[in-house]
Scaffold this motif. Structure first.
Motif, PDB file in Angstrom:
ATOM      1  N   MET A   1       0.841  -1.204   0.000  1.00 53.69           N
ATOM      2  CA  MET A   1       0.000   0.000   0.000  1.00 53.69           C
ATOM      3  C   MET A   1       0.873   1.250   0.000  1.00 53.69           C
ATOM      4  O   MET A   1       1.768   1.397   0.814  1.00 53.69           O
ATOM      5  CB  MET A   1      -0.909   0.014   1.228  1.00 53.69           C
ATOM      6  CG  MET A   1      -1.823   1.217   1.325  1.00 53.69           C
ATOM      7  SD  MET A   1      -2.939   1.057   2.738  1.00 53.69           S
ATOM      8  CE  MET A   1      -3.794   2.630   2.632  1.00 53.69           C
ATOM      9  N   THR A   2       0.645   2.167  -0.939  1.00 57.53           N
ATOM     10  CA  THR A   2       1.408   3.396  -1.011  1.00 57.53           C
ATOM     11  C   THR A   2       0.605   4.541  -0.412  1.00 57.53           C
ATOM     12  O   THR A   2      -0.591   4.413  -0.142  1.00 57.53           O
ATOM     13  CB  THR A   2       1.742   3.743  -2.470  1.00 57.53           C
ATOM     14  OG1 THR A   2       0.549   4.161  -3.143  1.00 57.53           O
ATOM     15  CG2 THR A   2       2.335   2.548  -3.189  1.00 57.53           C
ATOM     16  N   ARG A   3       1.255   5.660  -0.220  1.00 58.43           N
ATOM     17  CA  ARG A   3       0.570   6.826   0.333  1.00 58.43           C
ATOM     18  C   ARG A   3      -0.484   7.375  -0.621  1.00 58.43           C
ATOM     19  O   ARG A   3      -1.327   8.167  -0.218  1.00 58.43           O
ATOM     20  CB  ARG A   3       1.593   7.908   0.663  1.00 58.43           C
ATOM     21  CG  ARG A   3       2.527   7.531   1.801  1.00 58.43           C
ATOM     22  CD  ARG A   3       3.489   8.653   2.117  1.00 58.43           C
ATOM     23  NE  ARG A   3       4.401   8.277   3.195  1.00 58.43           N
ATOM     24  CZ  ARG A   3       5.350   9.084   3.679  1.00 58.43           C
ATOM     25  NH1 ARG A   3       5.499  10.284   3.160  1.00 58.43           N
ATOM     26  NH2 ARG A   3       6.121   8.677   4.658  1.00 58.43           N
ATOM     27  N   PHE A   4      -0.403   6.988  -1.886  1.00 58.65           N
ATOM     28  CA  PHE A   4      -1.382   7.445  -2.876  1.00 58.65           C
ATOM     29  C   PHE A   4      -2.544   6.468  -3.037  1.00 58.65           C
ATOM     30  O   PHE A   4      -3.452   6.715  -3.819  1.00 58.65           O
ATOM     31  CB  PHE A   4      -0.702   7.654  -4.236  1.00 58.65           C
ATOM     32  CG  PHE A   4       0.357   8.711  -4.216  1.00 58.65           C
ATOM     33  CD1 PHE A   4       0.036  10.049  -4.414  1.00 58.65           C
ATOM     34  CD2 PHE A   4       1.686   8.377  -3.977  1.00 58.65           C
ATOM     35  CE1 PHE A   4       1.026  11.031  -4.391  1.00 58.65           C
ATOM     36  CE2 PHE A   4       2.673   9.349  -3.954  1.00 58.65           C
ATOM     37  CZ  PHE A   4       2.341  10.682  -4.166  1.00 58.65           C
ATOM     38  N   ASP A   5      -2.505   5.367  -2.302  1.00 58.88           N
ATOM     39  CA  ASP A   5      -3.528   4.333  -2.408  1.00 58.88           C
ATOM     40  C   ASP A   5      -4.791   4.784  -1.682  1.00 58.88           C
ATOM     41  O   ASP A   5      -4.754   5.179  -0.512  1.00 58.88           O
ATOM     42  CB  ASP A   5      -2.996   3.039  -1.779  1.00 58.88           C
ATOM     43  CG  ASP A   5      -3.902   1.845  -2.017  1.00 58.88           C
ATOM     44  OD1 ASP A   5      -5.000   2.031  -2.583  1.00 58.88           O
ATOM     45  OD2 ASP A   5      -3.514   0.731  -1.633  1.00 58.88           O
ATOM     46  N   LEU A   6      -5.940   4.725  -2.376  1.00 58.06           N
ATOM     47  CA  LEU A   6      -7.214   5.137  -1.789  1.00 58.06           C
ATOM     48  C   LEU A   6      -8.088   3.940  -1.421  1.00 58.06           C
ATOM     49  O   LEU A   6      -9.290   4.102  -1.188  1.00 58.06           O
ATOM     50  CB  LEU A   6      -7.960   6.057  -2.761  1.00 58.06           C
ATOM     51  CG  LEU A   6      -7.228   7.345  -3.153  1.00 58.06           C
ATOM     52  CD1 LEU A   6      -8.091   8.172  -4.109  1.00 58.06           C
ATOM     53  CD2 LEU A   6      -6.848   8.168  -1.929  1.00 58.06           C
ATOM     54  N   THR A   7      -7.503   2.768  -1.356  1.00 54.05           N
ATOM     55  CA  THR A   7      -8.258   1.576  -0.980  1.00 54.05           C
ATOM     56  C   THR A   7      -8.902   1.767   0.391  1.00 54.05           C
ATOM     57  O   THR A   7      -8.259   2.237   1.338  1.00 54.05           O
ATOM     58  CB  THR A   7      -7.342   0.344  -0.948  1.00 54.05           C
ATOM     59  OG1 THR A   7      -6.769   0.157  -2.247  1.00 54.05           O
ATOM     60  CG2 THR A   7      -8.117  -0.904  -0.558  1.00 54.05           C
ATOM     61  N   GLY A   8     -10.175   1.407   0.475  1.00 55.53           N
ATOM     62  CA  GLY A   8     -10.899   1.555   1.725  1.00 55.53           C
ATOM     63  C   GLY A   8     -11.553   2.907   1.911  1.00 55.53           C
ATOM     64  O   GLY A   8     -12.275   3.125   2.889  1.00 55.53           O
ATOM     65  N   LYS A   9     -11.328   3.820   0.964  1.00 53.37           N
ATOM     66  CA  LYS A   9     -11.910   5.150   1.046  1.00 53.37           C
ATOM     67  C   LYS A   9     -13.151   5.245   0.156  1.00 53.37           C
ATOM     68  O   LYS A   9     -13.263   4.570  -0.870  1.00 53.37           O
ATOM     69  CB  LYS A   9     -10.903   6.204   0.610  1.00 53.37           C
ATOM     70  CG  LYS A   9      -9.628   6.234   1.434  1.00 53.37           C
ATOM     71  CD  LYS A   9      -9.902   6.659   2.868  1.00 53.37           C
ATOM     72  CE  LYS A   9      -8.639   7.022   3.629  1.00 53.37           C
ATOM     73  NZ  LYS A   9      -7.704   5.916   3.786  1.00 53.37           N
ATOM     74  N   THR A  10     -14.081   6.088   0.560  1.00 54.66           N
ATOM     75  CA  THR A  10     -15.280   6.374  -0.224  1.00 54.66           C
ATOM     76  C   THR A  10     -15.250   7.830  -0.641  1.00 54.66           C
ATOM     77  O   THR A  10     -14.983   8.713   0.183  1.00 54.66           O
ATOM     78  CB  THR A  10     -16.556   6.094   0.582  1.00 54.66           C
ATOM     79  OG1 THR A  10     -16.624   4.695   0.859  1.00 54.66           O
ATOM     80  CG2 THR A  10     -17.796   6.512  -0.192  1.00 54.66           C
ATOM     81  N   ALA A  11     -15.530   8.068  -1.917  1.00 60.71           N
ATOM     82  CA  ALA A  11     -15.468   9.427  -2.467  1.00 60.71           C
ATOM     83  C   ALA A  11     -16.777   9.805  -3.144  1.00 60.71           C
ATOM     84  O   ALA A  11     -17.490   8.951  -3.680  1.00 60.71           O
ATOM     85  CB  ALA A  11     -14.324   9.530  -3.472  1.00 60.71           C
ATOM     86  N   ILE A  12     -17.067  11.094  -3.105  1.00 61.57           N
ATOM     87  CA  ILE A  12     -18.122  11.684  -3.931  1.00 61.57           C
ATOM     88  C   ILE A  12     -17.445  12.569  -4.971  1.00 61.57           C
ATOM     89  O   ILE A  12     -16.572  13.376  -4.625  1.00 61.57           O
ATOM     90  CB  ILE A  12     -19.088  12.549  -3.096  1.00 61.57           C
ATOM     91  CG1 ILE A  12     -19.878  11.702  -2.108  1.00 61.57           C
ATOM     92  CG2 ILE A  12     -20.040  13.335  -4.001  1.00 61.57           C
ATOM     93  CD1 ILE A  12     -20.718  12.530  -1.136  1.00 61.57           C
ATOM     94  N   VAL A  13     -17.840  12.425  -6.220  1.00 55.74           N
ATOM     95  CA  VAL A  13     -17.387  13.332  -7.278  1.00 55.74           C
ATOM     96  C   VAL A  13     -18.620  13.953  -7.903  1.00 55.74           C
ATOM     97  O   VAL A  13     -19.466  13.244  -8.469  1.00 55.74           O
ATOM     98  CB  VAL A  13     -16.552  12.610  -8.351  1.00 55.74           C
ATOM     99  CG1 VAL A  13     -16.097  13.603  -9.421  1.00 55.74           C
ATOM    100  CG2 VAL A  13     -15.344  11.918  -7.723  1.00 55.74           C
ATOM    101  N   THR A  14     -18.749  15.272  -7.816  1.00 55.27           N
ATOM    102  CA  THR A  14     -19.894  15.954  -8.423  1.00 55.27           C
ATOM    103  C   THR A  14     -19.557  16.365  -9.854  1.00 55.27           C
ATOM    104  O   THR A  14     -18.392  16.506 -10.221  1.00 55.27           O
ATOM    105  CB  THR A  14     -20.301  17.197  -7.609  1.00 55.27           C
ATOM    106  OG1 THR A  14     -19.286  18.205  -7.723  1.00 55.27           O
ATOM    107  CG2 THR A  14     -20.518  16.839  -6.145  1.00 55.27           C
TER     108      THR A  14
END
Length: 254
Positions: A1-14
């Motif tokens: 896992m790198t610092r740029f990895d978003l695994t496990g995160k939830t995002a909203i993009v409008t």
């Protein structure tokens, strides 16, 4: 896992139905996030979701007009219910009306400012309630170089983006102590459905290129890396900042 990895995160993009928003939604998905995709047009919404699901990633479509009262709270509630949380918000939805200042009507002004600034604030507020309570969050506002340098025929747009940039600073001042970082990206000209007609004018393109040290129009993929960076733990000590992604355009007067 790198610092740029978003695994496990939830995002909203409008504004994720096409153009920059679609590219950012797909990019965050590739980095490991599950994404709530928000747009006003059903067909565009489904195309973005299908592109994400084709990669084996998770996307949840939300059809919404963010200028309607209460829309932001509904989007955040639907996201947390469907995807189990919220860690990242990309405030991308926006519009422009190119008119000379003497021709701008009150209706024109309200349409631009209501979406570009008012809706962005209430999306940030709704997301911020969740993020501040959990003491973690990343908000990325898609602003514009028009918010920091004067561009003709864009008084309402430029004013709304300048407001968005300053809103970024104020929210960072208030919320960073809760582990919520708020930053902005300021693009210059990019090839999107909204700029397609303008970029058919070769003289106009040459005028843009003369102000762009890199010598080219931006591609939406150029925005994906900066967005992932600001949404990730790699940017844990960056807040309240605006990063121009502009091929060097603002070298002359940022």
């Amino acid at each position: 896992m790198t610092r740029f990895d978003l695994t496990g995160k939830t995002a909203i993009v409008t504004g994720a139905g096409r153009g920059i928003g679609r590219a950012l939604a797909i990019g965050l998905s590739e980095a490991g996030a599950q994404v709530a995709v928000v747009a006003r047009t059903e067909n565009d919404l489904q195309e973005t979701v299908q592109a994400i699901e084709a990669m084996g990633k998770v996307a949840h479509p939300i059809k919404a007009d963010l200028t309607e009262p209460g829309a932001a709270d509904k989007v955040v509630a639907q996201t947390t219910e469907a995807l189990g949380g919220l860690h990242i918000l990309v405030n991308n939805a926006g519009m422009n009306l190119r008119k000379k200042a003497l021709e701008v009507t009150e209706e024109d002004w309200d349409r631009v400012v209501d979406l570009n600034l008012k809706a962005a604030f209430f999306m940030a507020q709704a997301a911020g309630k969740v993020m501040c309570e959990q003491r973690y969050g990343r908000i990325v506002n898609i602003a514009s170089v028009a918010g920091v340098v004067a561009l003709r025929t864009g008084v309402a747009y430029g004013s709304s983006k300048a407001g968005l940039i300053h809103m970024t600073r104020v929210l960072a001042l208030e919320w960073s102590k809760f582990g919520v970082n708020i930053n902005a990206i300021a693009p210059w000209y990019f090839r999107t459905p909204l700029t397609e007609a303008l970029l058919q004018d070769e003289a106009y393109v040459q005028e843009i290129l003369q102000r762009t040290p890199s010598g080219r129009i931006g591609d939406v993929e150029d925005l994906v890396g900066p967005a992932i960076f600001l949404a990730s733990d790699a940017a844990a000590y960056i807040t309240g900042q605006t990063i121009p992604v502009d091929g060097g355009m603002t070298i002359y007067g940022f």
